[in-house]
Write an enzyme that holds these catalytic residues in place. Structure first.
Site, PDB file in Angstrom:
ATOM      1  N   LYS A  47       0.862  -1.188   0.000  1.00  0.00           N
ATOM      2  CA  LYS A  47       0.000   0.000   0.000  1.00  0.00           C
ATOM      3  C   LYS A  47       0.893   1.231   0.000  1.00  0.00           C
ATOM      4  O   LYS A  47       1.933   1.269   0.678  1.00  0.00           O
ATOM      5  CB  LYS A  47      -0.893   0.009   1.251  1.00  0.00           C
ATOM      6  CG  LYS A  47      -1.682   1.299   1.477  1.00  0.00           C
ATOM      7  CD  LYS A  47      -2.772   1.526   0.438  1.00  0.00           C
ATOM      8  CE  LYS A  47      -3.416   2.915   0.554  1.00  0.00           C
ATOM      9  NZ  LYS A  47      -4.308   3.225  -0.579  1.00  0.00           N
ATOM     10  N   CYS A 132      -2.347   9.866  -6.869  1.00  0.00           N
ATOM     11  CA  CYS A 132      -3.510   9.583  -6.004  1.00  0.00           C
ATOM     12  C   CYS A 132      -4.579  10.659  -6.235  1.00  0.00           C
ATOM     13  O   CYS A 132      -4.305  11.844  -6.077  1.00  0.00           O
ATOM     14  CB  CYS A 132      -3.133   9.560  -4.524  1.00  0.00           C
ATOM     15  SG  CYS A 132      -4.613   9.371  -3.498  1.00  0.00           S
TER      16      CYS A 132
HETATM   17  O1  RRO Z   1      -5.858   5.610  -1.153  1.00  0.00           O
HETATM   18  C1  RRO Z   1      -6.493   6.022  -2.152  1.00  0.00           C
HETATM   19  O2  RRO Z   1      -7.525   6.690  -2.059  1.00  0.00           O
HETATM   20  C2  RRO Z   1      -6.028   5.779  -3.521  1.00  0.00           C
HETATM   21  C3  RRO Z   1      -4.722   5.937  -3.946  1.00  0.00           C
HETATM   22 BR1  RRO Z   1      -3.319   6.378  -2.802  1.00  0.00          BR
HETATM   23  C4  RRO Z   1      -4.401   5.799  -5.317  1.00  0.00           C
HETATM   24  O3  RRO Z   1      -3.254   5.955  -5.770  1.00  0.00           O
HETATM   25  N1  RRO Z   1      -5.415   5.511  -6.166  1.00  0.00           N
HETATM   26  C5  RRO Z   1      -6.679   5.331  -5.756  1.00  0.00           C
HETATM   27  O4  RRO Z   1      -7.558   5.064  -6.572  1.00  0.00           O
HETATM   28  N2  RRO Z   1      -6.964   5.456  -4.416  1.00  0.00           N
END
Ligand code: RRO
Length: 314
Positions: A47, A132
Site C-alpha cells: 500500500k 492519487c
Molecule cells: O488511497 C487512495 O484513495 C487511492 C490511492 Br493512494 C491511489 O493511488 N489511487 C486510488 O484510486 N486510491
C-alpha cells in the site's frame, strides 16, 4: 506448457511471472502482504505509504460496481516505517521482489520518503505514486509536468536505488508527449500506467444519492471501465519512452487475455487491483494459467515474442 517462460525484467530485477498485485488493494499490512507473497503473484506491492500513518477518508469510501469499482480511500496506511521494515525483511522471499510504494502528499514529502529509503538497507524497487486522486484539496502531481520535473530533479541528486513512477491516466497526445519528455531525462526504472481514472461520479438513481461519502461522492474509477484507457497509456508511453524505462500495465485486468493485450501494447509486467479485491489471490493463478494457454495456442514461448508488437491497420 513447461517450455513457456513468463520471465520478465525491470532494471536488475527478474520476475518469473509478470502478474503482480496493484498498490492499494489487500496490501495494507504484513498478513495481507504475506498472503500475496505465498500466492501465484509474481511479486508483492505494498500500500502506498506516507511519512506518518493515516486513517484515510470517512466511510463509505469504496463501492464495487458491475464492471469495476469506485474508491476514495484517502491513503489509509501504516506509515513508511512499517512498510520499509516489511520490504527489508521480505525482499527476495520465495524468489519474489517487493515493490515499496510511496505517496507523499507534496513534493517535499516525496523527497523525505525517498531520503528515508535511500538511508535504509532496502535495495529493492520503489514505486513513487504521483497520481492519487482522492486527497481533498490536493491535485494529482503527475498532471503538473513541472512538478514531476521538480521532484525528479531533486530526487536524482541523491537517490541511487531503482525507482518506478505510478502515473495517472492521460487522455490527450499533448499529455503523452509532455510526460514522456520529462521522464526521458531521468534514470527511471519503470513507469506504471495507470492509476484509477480520478474523480468519477457514480449515482444511485433509486436513493438519488452518491455511492461514497468523501469529496461529495467523487472517486477513482477502476476495473473493466478503464481498460481501453490503460491500454492507450501503455501503448502511447511505450512509443515515446526510452527503451530502458520499462512499463507496468495496470487497469481492467481480470483475464489472461487482458494481460496479453497489455503486453501486446508494450507492458513488461502488469498489476491487478480491482479483481484482486473481488476474487482474492486465486485471481493470480487463474489469470496466469489463461495467459499460458493463449501463448500455447499461438505458439509463443516467451513474452518477447509479442511484447509491444501490436499491429495497427494500414
Ligand atoms: O488511497 C487512495 O484513495 C487511492 C490511492 Br493512494 C491511489 O493511488 N489511487 C486510488 O484510486 N486510491
Amino acid at each position: 506448457m513447461a517450455d513457456i517462460s513468463l520471465d520478465t525484467q525491470m532494471g536488475n530485477f527478474k520476475f518469473t511471472n509478470p502478474i503482480l498485485n496493484a498498490a492499494g488493494v489487500r496490501d495494507a499490512d504484513s498478513t495481507q502482504l504475506n498472503t500475496i507473497i505465498n500466492s501465484w503473484a509474481g511479486g508483492v506491492v505494498t500500500k502506498s505509504a506516507t511519512m506518518k500513518p493515516r486513517e484515510g477518508n470517512p466511510e463509505p469510501r469504496m463501492k464495487g460496481l458491475p464492471h469495476g469499482c469506485i474508491n476514495s480511500m484517502g491513503l489509509p496506511n501504516h506509515g513508511i516505517d512499517y512498510y520499509l521494515d516489511y520490504a527489508i525483511k521480505n525482499e527476495g522471499k520465495n524468489n519474489k521482489q517487493v515493490i515499496l510504494s510511496i505517496a507523499g502528499l507534496s513534493i517535499d514529502e516525496n523527497i523525505q520518503l525517498l531520503k528515508k529509503i535511500q538511508d535504509s538497507d532496502y535495495q529493492g524497487l520503489v514505486e513513487m505514486n504521483l497520481s492519487c486522486p482522492n486527497i481533498d484539496g490536493e491535485t494529482q502531481i503527475a498532471y503538473d509536468f513541472d512538478s514531476v520535473e521538480a521532484i525528479l530533479n531533486q530526487a536524482f541528486e541523491f537517490f541511487t536505488k531503482p525507482l518506478g513512477i505510478k502515473l495517472p491516466p492521460y487522455l490527450d497526445f499533448y499529455q503523452f508527449d509532455s510526460i514522456a519528455k520529462v521522464l526521458n531525462k531521468y534514470p527511471i526504472t519503470y513507469v506504471n500506467a495507470i492509476n484509477t481514472i480520478g474523480n468519477g461520479l457514480v449515482v444511485n438513481p433509486e436513493t438519488e444519492q452518491t455511492l461514497i461519502k468523501p469529496k461529495g461522492g467523487f472517486g477513482g474509477i477502476s476495473g473493466e471501465y478503464i481498460k481501453p484507457t490503460a491500454l492507450a497509456n501503455v501503448r502511447a508511453l511505450r512509443l515515446r519512452l526510452n527503451p530502458e524505462i520499462k512499463i507496468i500495465g495496470t487497469g481492467g485486468i481480470h483475464t489472461g487475455e487482458d494481460v496479453f493485450e497489455h503486453i501486446l501494447c508494450g507492458a513488461d509486467a502488469v498489476q491487478i487491483g480491482t479483481y484482486f479485491g473481488f476474487d482474492d489471490t486465486p485471481v493470480f493463478e487463474k489469470v496466469t494459467k489463461e495467459l499460458l494457454a493463449i501463448m500455447a495456442r499461438k505458439g509463443y514461448t516467451s513474452l518477447d515474442d509479442f511484447r509491444g508488437k501490436l499491429k495497427v491497420l494500414d
